[in-house]
Scaffold this motif. Sequence first.
Motif, PDB file in Angstrom:
ATOM      1  N   VAL A 105      -4.031  -0.914   7.582  1.00 55.82           N
ATOM      2  CA  VAL A 105      -3.455  -2.035   6.869  1.00 55.82           C
ATOM      3  C   VAL A 105      -2.800  -3.804   7.342  1.00 55.82           C
ATOM      4  O   VAL A 105      -2.185  -4.380   6.742  1.00 55.82           O
ATOM      5  CB  VAL A 105      -1.720  -1.706   6.871  1.00 55.82           C
ATOM      6  N   ARG A 106      -4.043  -3.741   8.021  1.00 53.34           N
ATOM      7  CA  ARG A 106      -4.291  -5.139   8.665  1.00 53.34           C
ATOM      8  C   ARG A 106      -3.616  -6.224   7.294  1.00 53.34           C
ATOM      9  O   ARG A 106      -2.941  -6.942   7.669  1.00 53.34           O
ATOM     10  CB  ARG A 106      -5.401  -5.414   9.651  1.00 53.34           C
ATOM     11  N   ASP A 107      -4.561  -6.200   5.880  1.00 54.21           N
ATOM     12  CA  ASP A 107      -4.009  -7.180   5.146  1.00 54.21           C
ATOM     13  C   ASP A 107      -2.799  -7.257   4.499  1.00 54.21           C
ATOM     14  O   ASP A 107      -3.537  -7.564   3.255  1.00 54.21           O
ATOM     15  CB  ASP A 107      -5.676  -7.667   4.478  1.00 54.21           C
ATOM     16  N   VAL A 108      -2.427  -5.913   3.973  1.00 56.13           N
ATOM     17  CA  VAL A 108      -1.206  -5.506   3.142  1.00 56.13           C
ATOM     18  C   VAL A 108      -0.069  -6.308   4.039  1.00 56.13           C
ATOM     19  O   VAL A 108       0.426  -6.127   4.868  1.00 56.13           O
ATOM     20  CB  VAL A 108      -1.054  -4.299   2.940  1.00 56.13           C
ATOM     21  N   ASP A 109       1.350  -6.404   3.032  1.00 57.97           N
ATOM     22  CA  ASP A 109       1.954  -6.364   3.361  1.00 57.97           C
ATOM     23  C   ASP A 109       3.015  -6.158   3.428  1.00 57.97           C
ATOM     24  O   ASP A 109       4.325  -6.395   4.769  1.00 57.97           O
ATOM     25  CB  ASP A 109       2.948  -8.050   1.813  1.00 57.97           C
ATOM     26  N   SER A 110       3.187  -5.084   3.415  1.00 62.37           N
ATOM     27  CA  SER A 110       4.395  -3.660   3.126  1.00 62.37           C
ATOM     28  C   SER A 110       2.753  -2.231   3.246  1.00 62.37           C
ATOM     29  O   SER A 110       2.171  -2.442   2.196  1.00 62.37           O
ATOM     30  CB  SER A 110       4.840  -3.599   2.551  1.00 62.37           C
ATOM     31  N   VAL A 111       3.908  -1.489   3.512  1.00 62.47           N
ATOM     32  CA  VAL A 111       3.387   0.162   3.289  1.00 62.47           C
ATOM     33  C   VAL A 111       4.108   1.021   3.716  1.00 62.47           C
ATOM     34  O   VAL A 111       5.265   0.993   4.790  1.00 62.47           O
ATOM     35  CB  VAL A 111       1.754   0.333   4.455  1.00 62.47           C
ATOM     36  N   CYS A 112       3.553   2.895   3.241  1.00 61.54           N
ATOM     37  CA  CYS A 112       4.732   3.407   3.586  1.00 61.54           C
ATOM     38  C   CYS A 112       3.713   4.941   3.545  1.00 61.54           C
ATOM     39  O   CYS A 112       2.308   4.389   3.341  1.00 61.54           O
ATOM     40  CB  CYS A 112       5.458   3.215   2.874  1.00 61.54           C
ATOM     41  N   MET A 115       0.582  -1.115  -0.319  1.00 58.86           N
ATOM     42  CA  MET A 115      -0.102   0.250  -0.104  1.00 58.86           C
ATOM     43  C   MET A 115       1.380   1.346   0.159  1.00 58.86           C
ATOM     44  O   MET A 115       1.646   1.664   1.110  1.00 58.86           O
ATOM     45  CB  MET A 115      -0.722   0.618   0.947  1.00 58.86           C
ATOM     46  N   ASP A 116       0.769   2.052  -0.972  1.00 57.82           N
ATOM     47  CA  ASP A 116       1.072   3.643  -1.172  1.00 57.82           C
ATOM     48  C   ASP A 116       0.376   4.904   0.367  1.00 57.82           C
ATOM     49  O   ASP A 116      -0.459   4.615  -0.222  1.00 57.82           O
ATOM     50  CB  ASP A 116       1.918   4.102  -2.464  1.00 57.82           C
TER      51      ASP A 116
END
Length: 385
Positions: free
Chosen positions: A205-212, A185-186
């Motif tokens: 962001v519970r279900d994403v692998d990475s976020v910034c 997630m951007d």
Amino acid sequence: MYSTNHTAGSETSNVRVVDFRSDTVSLPTANMRKAIFEASVGDDVYGEDPTVKELERRSAELFGKEAALFVPTGTMANLLAIMVHCSKRGAEAIAGDLAHAFLYEQGGAAQIAGVQLSTIKNAPDGTFCLDELRTRFRGFDVHEPKTSLVMVENTHNICGGKVVPLQWLEDLAKICKQHSSKLHMDGARIFNAAEYLGVSVARIVRDVDSVCYCLSKGLACPAGSVLIGSADFIQEAHRLRKALGGGMRQVGFLAAAGLCALDEIVPKLGDDHKRTRKIAQAINDMNSSIISVDLENLHTNILLLKILSKKITSSDISTRFAQVFSKEIESEITDTQGRGICVKVSARDWAFTRIVMYTNITDEEVDLAIKKIKYVIKEYEQNIV
């Protein structure tokens, strides 16, 4: 990235500037400047900067992930995510066709990472069709690249600060898992999304692998973004950051601003949303044949002014907003000191101009901007047949 409009062609230089081009023009607050000045620092390449380590620790905790990494820019954060998740050159990542990573990051995925970006059409709300996505995963045939990553943007910049629905994100994550693909997630403005939804960033962001997330937009810091994910993901991103030139030394001065932003700016993001809506409401109430806004679907701090007339362009509108003529002074389109009002907005080859709110904009400046915007819209309505 966006055009910068000054008061070229104006008849007066005595102006009050209200700058809505982007929240990237936001400035550090007094508390933030103090935190920068007093920051404890060390060599971050050696992992010895205590302020950076605290920002990374706190970010990981806030987002419910294992680890975090401070990086200079959001563009680098997205590129690092692509490089880690698509570790083999020639891999493929899927992104929306209006995604920032596709449109405005210079093709870094291909240029640097050797990763092909495949696009899927974004809907006006920032999502894309999940049924179509199911058909887009590749790598089962020897002729195809392997799809290793899907990218999503939240809030969505070009779609007007839209917050993608939580259920859609959950469904998206399930599809990615079914196809052994990672999800990044951007979240440059993810705190705005959390404010709009009334939930924590960890829930989003519970279900994403990475976020910034970005510190230098609505959070008013001078520079920096934070990349977040599993411990193994961040370990590899840390290594690759050095190759991209992102190994910084006494960067705790910038991290201190980030810590201040989490305490001071994030709790006030709702004020930015209210000020954005006030401008939108004022334009909507005009029922103009020149410019319209989608008040019902306004989510956060980004407002798109849709150009309805084919006789003018977004650049025409943005240029006129920034100009000040003597007739405006005579009509009292001024501030309390009698200065003309210059409103700066973003414009490119779009069918809209863009207003972005941030913490430094005051209620007074919002009222001044409304006065000028309404004046210009009425002017166009009178002059365009």
